[in-house]
Design an enzyme around this catalytic site. Sequence first.
Site, PDB file in Angstrom:
ATOM      1  N   ASP A   1      -2.995 -17.923   0.751  1.00  0.00           N
ATOM      2  CA  ASP A   1      -4.013 -18.550  -0.116  1.00  0.00           C
ATOM      3  C   ASP A   1      -4.680 -19.719   0.610  1.00  0.00           C
ATOM      4  O   ASP A   1      -5.893 -19.906   0.553  1.00  0.00           O
ATOM      5  CB  ASP A   1      -3.422 -18.980  -1.469  1.00  0.00           C
ATOM      6  CG  ASP A   1      -2.177 -19.858  -1.334  1.00  0.00           C
ATOM      7  OD1 ASP A   1      -1.578 -19.926  -0.233  1.00  0.00           O
ATOM      8  OD2 ASP A   1      -1.781 -20.485  -2.336  1.00  0.00           O
TER       9      ASP A   1
ATOM     10  N   TYR B   1       0.828  -1.211   0.000  1.00  0.00           N
ATOM     11  CA  TYR B   1       0.000   0.000   0.000  1.00  0.00           C
ATOM     12  C   TYR B   1       0.867   1.268   0.000  1.00  0.00           C
ATOM     13  O   TYR B   1       0.441   2.311  -0.463  1.00  0.00           O
ATOM     14  CB  TYR B   1      -0.903   0.037   1.241  1.00  0.00           C
ATOM     15  CG  TYR B   1      -2.235  -0.644   1.071  1.00  0.00           C
ATOM     16  CD1 TYR B   1      -2.318  -1.989   0.761  1.00  0.00           C
ATOM     17  CD2 TYR B   1      -3.422   0.067   1.230  1.00  0.00           C
ATOM     18  CE1 TYR B   1      -3.543  -2.618   0.623  1.00  0.00           C
ATOM     19  CE2 TYR B   1      -4.654  -0.552   1.093  1.00  0.00           C
ATOM     20  CZ  TYR B   1      -4.711  -1.894   0.788  1.00  0.00           C
ATOM     21  OH  TYR B   1      -5.920  -2.511   0.662  1.00  0.00           O
TER      22      TYR B   1
ATOM     23  N   LYS C   1       3.088 -15.168   2.111  1.00  0.00           N
ATOM     24  CA  LYS C   1       3.422 -16.062   1.003  1.00  0.00           C
ATOM     25  C   LYS C   1       4.937 -16.236   1.015  1.00  0.00           C
ATOM     26  O   LYS C   1       5.643 -15.802   0.099  1.00  0.00           O
ATOM     27  CB  LYS C   1       2.929 -15.458  -0.326  1.00  0.00           C
ATOM     28  CG  LYS C   1       1.424 -15.538  -0.522  1.00  0.00           C
ATOM     29  CD  LYS C   1       0.935 -16.912  -0.975  1.00  0.00           C
ATOM     30  CE  LYS C   1       1.346 -17.194  -2.416  1.00  0.00           C
ATOM     31  NZ  LYS C   1       0.933 -18.575  -2.812  1.00  0.00           N
TER      32      LYS C   1
ATOM     33  N   ASP D   1      -6.445  -7.011   3.995  1.00  0.00           N
ATOM     34  CA  ASP D   1      -7.586  -6.365   3.326  1.00  0.00           C
ATOM     35  C   ASP D   1      -8.499  -7.436   2.726  1.00  0.00           C
ATOM     36  O   ASP D   1      -9.716  -7.414   2.901  1.00  0.00           O
ATOM     37  CB  ASP D   1      -7.046  -5.436   2.231  1.00  0.00           C
ATOM     38  CG  ASP D   1      -8.166  -4.707   1.494  1.00  0.00           C
ATOM     39  OD1 ASP D   1      -9.074  -4.195   2.164  1.00  0.00           O
ATOM     40  OD2 ASP D   1      -8.119  -4.662   0.246  1.00  0.00           O
TER      41      ASP D   1
ATOM     42  N   ASP E   1     -12.326  -9.051   4.284  1.00  0.00           N
ATOM     43  CA  ASP E   1     -13.581  -9.039   3.515  1.00  0.00           C
ATOM     44  C   ASP E   1     -14.156 -10.445   3.443  1.00  0.00           C
ATOM     45  O   ASP E   1     -15.366 -10.653   3.575  1.00  0.00           O
ATOM     46  CB  ASP E   1     -13.344  -8.533   2.069  1.00  0.00           C
ATOM     47  CG  ASP E   1     -13.665  -7.046   1.918  1.00  0.00           C
ATOM     48  OD1 ASP E   1     -13.405  -6.292   2.875  1.00  0.00           O
ATOM     49  OD2 ASP E   1     -14.173  -6.640   0.846  1.00  0.00           O
TER      50      ASP E   1
END
Length: 367
Positions: free
Chosen positions: A225, A141, A192, A249, A253
């Site tokens: 993932d 970001y 990751k 983020d 959600d």
Amino acid sequence: MTHKLMILPGDGIGVEVMAEVRKVLNWLQSESGIAFDISEGLIGGASIDAHKNPLTDETLAQCRKSDAVILGAVGGPKWADVDYAIRPEAGLLRLRKELGLFANLRPAMVFDALVDASTLKPEIVKGLDILIVRELTGGVYFGEPRGIEDLGNGQRRGFNTQTYTTEEIQRVGRVAFELARKRRNKVTSCEKANVMESGKLWREEITALHKAEYGDVELEHMYADNCAMQLLRRPSQFDVIVTDNLFGDILSDEASMLTGSLGMLPSASLGKPGAPGLYEPVHGSAPDIAGQGKANPLATILSLAMALRYSLNEGKTADRLEQAAQAVLNSGTRTADIMAPGCRQVSTSGMGDALIEQLRKTKAKAA
Ligand code: IPM
Ligand code: MG
């Protein structure tokens, strides 16, 4: 003692849901003797329209002087085509960065009354209580370099930089371990590390921190993932999830849908002790339903409860507010996003009114 609050409704449904927060604040002020000194300002598109800037220095200065900032939402199609530096979202990102709010707490809790509102099977989500701790002032970001460059052959190249330092990882890791100790004592750290150096560093630093200071807490590492998949497969395996800005983020959600609706998820963004906290719903400005009185104000009202708990030292009032929200849901009162057969559908302000009514009732009972 007077609590200094800064209110930033922002754009879209942010304005509507904040009106309900105002109602709750007024009620608390007059009925429970808590004194608030409330200022209001513009952020996002509303601030772009007024000042050609998504967050002015004056508004930022007001926020710095507050004990807590409550924000609605920013963004909308009207400002979708402007430069990244002056988009509505840039105002929010600047606010987070300037206030040093590196730890974003996003609790995903399933209220019993809403078990059927989730798109997942009730037996998968019942009693669910997960806390996502999202790193909020680093990563892709904010990483440099970033941009879109012309390659000169009719091709362009867009690029961003994912970057984390030891300190950035340690401080958010500490928040996660501390919170886990007060919950079910387990932290799942997601990155990751299999493809990204920043993820490898994340895993190494979290491991070292765990070893040095938090050996009593159960720690598990998970690729992001896989975490996305496990959240749907068996979400009850999680207690605290700590992860970077971008994965946080996305995973938050996803986690919100376990609870039935994005309209139910509050958040708290915290920095160094003493810095004002920022409290906002996880949902966005929802331009598709803005101005129609359809939005669920509970995520923002529950964010106010988090402000009372984490920034204003009013834990009891926070409990009362959360219990009132639960009671309203138990009574079958619903906004459209969580509507179920046999329930009573209300507007945004109808939900605010029902909550006040519930607070009034429990107060009368206690008296
Ligand atoms: C969130 C939002 C923001 C983010 C946007 C509005 C900048 O999606 O708080 O989750 O990406 O952080
Ligand atoms: Mg988001």
